[in-house]
Design a protein around this motif. Structure first.
Motif, PDB file in Angstrom:
ATOM      1  N   ALA A   1       0.976  -1.094   0.073  1.00  0.00           N
ATOM      2  CA  ALA A   1      -0.196  -0.032   0.120  1.00  0.00           C
ATOM      3  C   ALA A   1       0.616   1.225   0.069  1.00  0.00           C
ATOM      4  N   TRP A   2      -0.108   2.236  -0.159  1.00  0.00           N
ATOM      5  CA  TRP A   2       0.766   3.373  -0.733  1.00  0.00           C
ATOM      6  C   TRP A   2       0.451   4.102   1.272  1.00  0.00           C
ATOM      7  N   PHE A   3       0.751   4.922   1.767  1.00  0.00           N
ATOM      8  CA  PHE A   3       0.313   6.456   3.002  1.00  0.00           C
ATOM      9  C   PHE A   3       0.906   7.244   2.675  1.00  0.00           C
ATOM     10  N   ARG A   4       0.071   8.084   3.181  1.00  0.00           N
ATOM     11  CA  ARG A   4       0.862   9.870   2.627  1.00  0.00           C
ATOM     12  C   ARG A   4       0.792  10.231   4.600  1.00  0.00           C
ATOM     13  N   GLN A   5       1.318  11.387   4.927  1.00  0.00           N
ATOM     14  CA  GLN A   5       1.128  11.854   6.138  1.00  0.00           C
ATOM     15  C   GLN A   5       1.701  13.203   6.028  1.00  0.00           C
TER      16      GLN A   5
ATOM     17  N   ARG B   1      -1.591   9.340   9.828  1.00  0.00           N
ATOM     18  CA  ARG B   1      -1.366   8.575   8.310  1.00  0.00           C
ATOM     19  C   ARG B   1      -2.190   8.268   7.689  1.00  0.00           C
ATOM     20  N   GLU B   2      -2.258   8.445   7.062  1.00  0.00           N
ATOM     21  CA  GLU B   2      -3.072   8.187   6.221  1.00  0.00           C
ATOM     22  C   GLU B   2      -3.179   6.704   4.526  1.00  0.00           C
ATOM     23  N   VAL B   3      -4.253   6.331   4.667  1.00  0.00           N
ATOM     24  CA  VAL B   3      -4.243   5.144   3.351  1.00  0.00           C
ATOM     25  C   VAL B   3      -4.549   5.663   2.059  1.00  0.00           C
ATOM     26  N   VAL B   4      -3.413   5.698   0.854  1.00  0.00           N
ATOM     27  CA  VAL B   4      -3.756   6.530  -0.470  1.00  0.00           C
ATOM     28  C   VAL B   4      -4.530   5.356  -1.518  1.00  0.00           C
TER      29      VAL B   4
ATOM     30  N   ASP C   1     -11.141   7.846  -0.856  1.00  0.00           N
ATOM     31  CA  ASP C   1     -12.180   8.752  -1.746  1.00  0.00           C
ATOM     32  C   ASP C   1     -10.880   9.621  -2.340  1.00  0.00           C
ATOM     33  N   SER C   2     -10.993  10.771  -1.468  1.00  0.00           N
ATOM     34  CA  SER C   2      -9.910  11.426  -2.382  1.00  0.00           C
ATOM     35  C   SER C   2      -9.039  10.850  -3.192  1.00  0.00           C
ATOM     36  N   VAL C   3      -8.421  10.424  -3.226  1.00  0.00           N
ATOM     37  CA  VAL C   3      -7.545  10.215  -4.558  1.00  0.00           C
ATOM     38  C   VAL C   3      -8.366   9.203  -5.981  1.00  0.00           C
ATOM     39  N   LYS C   4      -9.542   9.081  -5.730  1.00  0.00           N
ATOM     40  CA  LYS C   4     -10.533   7.963  -6.917  1.00  0.00           C
ATOM     41  C   LYS C   4     -10.624   8.852  -7.829  1.00  0.00           C
ATOM     42  N   GLY C   5      -9.972   7.945  -8.860  1.00  0.00           N
ATOM     43  CA  GLY C   5     -10.148   8.852 -10.218  1.00  0.00           C
ATOM     44  C   GLY C   5      -9.009   9.475 -10.914  1.00  0.00           C
ATOM     45  N   ARG C   6      -7.490   9.427 -10.113  1.00  0.00           N
ATOM     46  CA  ARG C   6      -6.590  10.322  -9.995  1.00  0.00           C
ATOM     47  C   ARG C   6      -5.516   9.539 -10.026  1.00  0.00           C
TER      48      ARG C   6
ATOM     49  N   TYR D   1       5.236  10.687   1.674  1.00  0.00           N
ATOM     50  CA  TYR D   1       4.293   9.489   0.697  1.00  0.00           C
ATOM     51  C   TYR D   1       4.878   8.545   1.275  1.00  0.00           C
ATOM     52  N   TYR D   2       4.245   7.587   1.592  1.00  0.00           N
ATOM     53  CA  TYR D   2       5.354   5.759   2.364  1.00  0.00           C
ATOM     54  C   TYR D   2       4.178   5.151   1.655  1.00  0.00           C
ATOM     55  N   CYS D   3       5.131   4.404   1.315  1.00  0.00           N
ATOM     56  CA  CYS D   3       4.942   2.400   1.070  1.00  0.00           C
ATOM     57  C   CYS D   3       5.396   1.614   1.757  1.00  0.00           C
ATOM     58  N   ALA D   4       4.317   0.515   1.655  1.00  0.00           N
ATOM     59  CA  ALA D   4       4.363   0.006   3.066  1.00  0.00           C
ATOM     60  C   ALA D   4       4.029  -1.738   3.010  1.00  0.00           C
TER      61      ALA D   4
END
Length: 123
Positions: free
Chosen positions: A32-36, A42-45, A59-64, A91-94
């Motif tokens: 996954a990718w998270f961002r903070q 920290r939230e999942v992207v 939801d904030s990145v859907k379609g983009r 952005y963090y990968c996990a």
């Protein structure tokens, strides 16, 4: 071990592609990718299963944003289009061992983290 790269400064409406190269145990790992952002949790992207192409997006990145992975090269990608200033964050990968088709969206479900790459979107 996870190594994230690809961050940088981009104008609003622009695009960036983040990469995360994994080494060591990579078989059957959900990623996954998270961002903070500063002062925020920290939230999942986006999250992606080991196989089967199961994807989940905030939801904030859907379609983009589009998450993908190349298991042969142990790399996961995050293609980010139509970037907005509110996408500015580290952005963090996990990664975490999991069943083949699972995705996970909570930080505590991940065992391994990359070092983070900063994405700054100017208005």
């Amino acid at each position: 071990q996870l190594q994230a790269s690809g961050g940088g400064l981009v104008q609003a409406g622009g695009s960036l592609t983040l990469s995360c190269a994994a080494s060591g145990r990579t078989f059957s790992t959900a990623m996954a990718w998270f961002r903070q952002a500063p002062g925020k949790e920290r939230e999942v992207v986006a999250a992606i299963s080991w196989i089967g192409g199961r994807l989940r997006y905030a939801d904030s990145v859907k379609g983009r944003f589009t998450v993908s992975r190349d298991n042969a090269n142990n790399t996961v990608y995050l293609q980010m289009n139509s970037l907005k200033p509110e996408d500015t964050a580290t952005y963090y990968c996990a990664a975490t061992p999991g069943a083949y088709y699972n995705t996970y969206v909570h930080p505590r479900q991940y065992n391994y983290w990359g070092q983070g790459t900063l994405v700054t979107v100017s208005s």
